[in-house]
Design a protein around this motif. Structure first.
Motif, short mmCIF file in Angstrom:
data_model
loop_
_atom_site.label_atom_id
_atom_site.label_comp_id
_atom_site.label_asym_id
_atom_site.label_seq_id
_atom_site.Cartn_x
_atom_site.Cartn_y
_atom_site.Cartn_z
N VAL A 36 0.86 -1.18 0.00
CA VAL A 36 0.00 0.00 0.00
C VAL A 36 0.90 1.23 0.00
N THR A 37 0.76 2.08 -1.00
CA THR A 37 1.54 3.31 -1.06
C THR A 37 0.65 4.51 -0.86
N VAL A 38 1.18 5.47 -0.10
CA VAL A 38 0.46 6.69 0.24
C VAL A 38 1.43 7.87 0.20
N PRO A 39 0.91 9.10 0.10
CA PRO A 39 1.80 10.26 0.20
C PRO A 39 2.54 10.22 1.54
N ALA A 40 3.79 10.65 1.53
CA ALA A 40 4.63 10.56 2.73
C ALA A 40 4.02 11.26 3.94
N ARG A 41 3.43 12.41 3.75
CA ARG A 41 2.86 13.14 4.90
C ARG A 41 1.78 12.32 5.60
N GLN A 42 0.88 11.77 4.84
CA GLN A 42 -0.19 10.95 5.41
C GLN A 42 0.37 9.65 5.99
N PRO A 86 -9.11 6.21 -0.63
CA PRO A 86 -8.79 7.32 -1.53
C PRO A 86 -7.40 7.89 -1.24
N GLY A 87 -6.69 8.25 -2.31
CA GLY A 87 -5.37 8.85 -2.17
C GLY A 87 -4.26 7.84 -1.97
N SER A 88 -4.57 6.55 -2.05
CA SER A 88 -3.57 5.51 -1.90
C SER A 88 -3.69 4.52 -3.05
N ALA A 89 -2.70 3.66 -3.15
CA ALA A 89 -2.73 2.60 -4.15
C ALA A 89 -2.27 1.32 -3.47
N CYS A 90 -2.83 0.20 -3.89
CA CYS A 90 -2.39 -1.08 -3.37
C CYS A 90 -2.00 -1.95 -4.56
#
Length: 145
Positions: A36-42, A86-90
């Motif tokens: 699971v990838t997300v923006p670093a801040r989140q 939302p805002g992530s990818a798996c």
């Protein structure tokens, strides 16, 4: 690279419903898992939330990709089939198995939380809750003042 999140090339991204699966401990050698990838801040906020939770061991290995400014959480295989945050990818492995490297898999990346033989991957339901809480905290901070 798809969606700016190329930490590991494991398969294809997908999204639908999130279901909990029991996290498993990474084994030596090949370990099947999704990412699971997300923006670093989140992602950093979510790591803090997970580490402060009642079960401080609920966060597994986490990659930081400085070039894309993302974090990648290793989660159990099959998570991508039902991931819809939302805002992530798996990204899934499609059953090919993934060798969890001792060294990060690319330049500009590093282990925020390195893999350990006895550490489980992150439970997707717990990660989803932490990412949701992190998004709310970030939104509140950005709207303050």
């Amino acid at each position: 690279m798809r969606g700016g999140v190329p930490l590991l090339h494991l398969g294809r991204e997908t999204g639908s419903r999130t279901t909990a699966t029991k996290p498993t401990a990474p084994a030596r050698g090949d370990q099947s898992c999704d990412l699971v990838t997300v923006p670093a801040r989140q992602g950093l906020e979510a790591v803090d939330i997970l580490r402060r939770g009642r079960d401080q061991e609920s966060v597994g290995p986490v990659l930081h990709d400085g070039a894309c400014d993302t974090l990648g959480f290793l989660v159990p295989p099959g998570t991508a089939d039902a991931w819809d945050v939302p805002g992530s990818a798996c990204t899934r492995t499609d059953g090919r198995g993934l060798r969890i490297p001792a060294e990060p898999p690319g330049s500009g990346s590093g282990w925020l939380l390195p893999p350990a033989e006895d550490a489980p991957v992150t439970d997707p339901a717990v990660l989803r809750a932490a990412l949701d809480q992190a998004a709310r905290l970030i939104e509140a901070a950005d709207n303050c003042c």
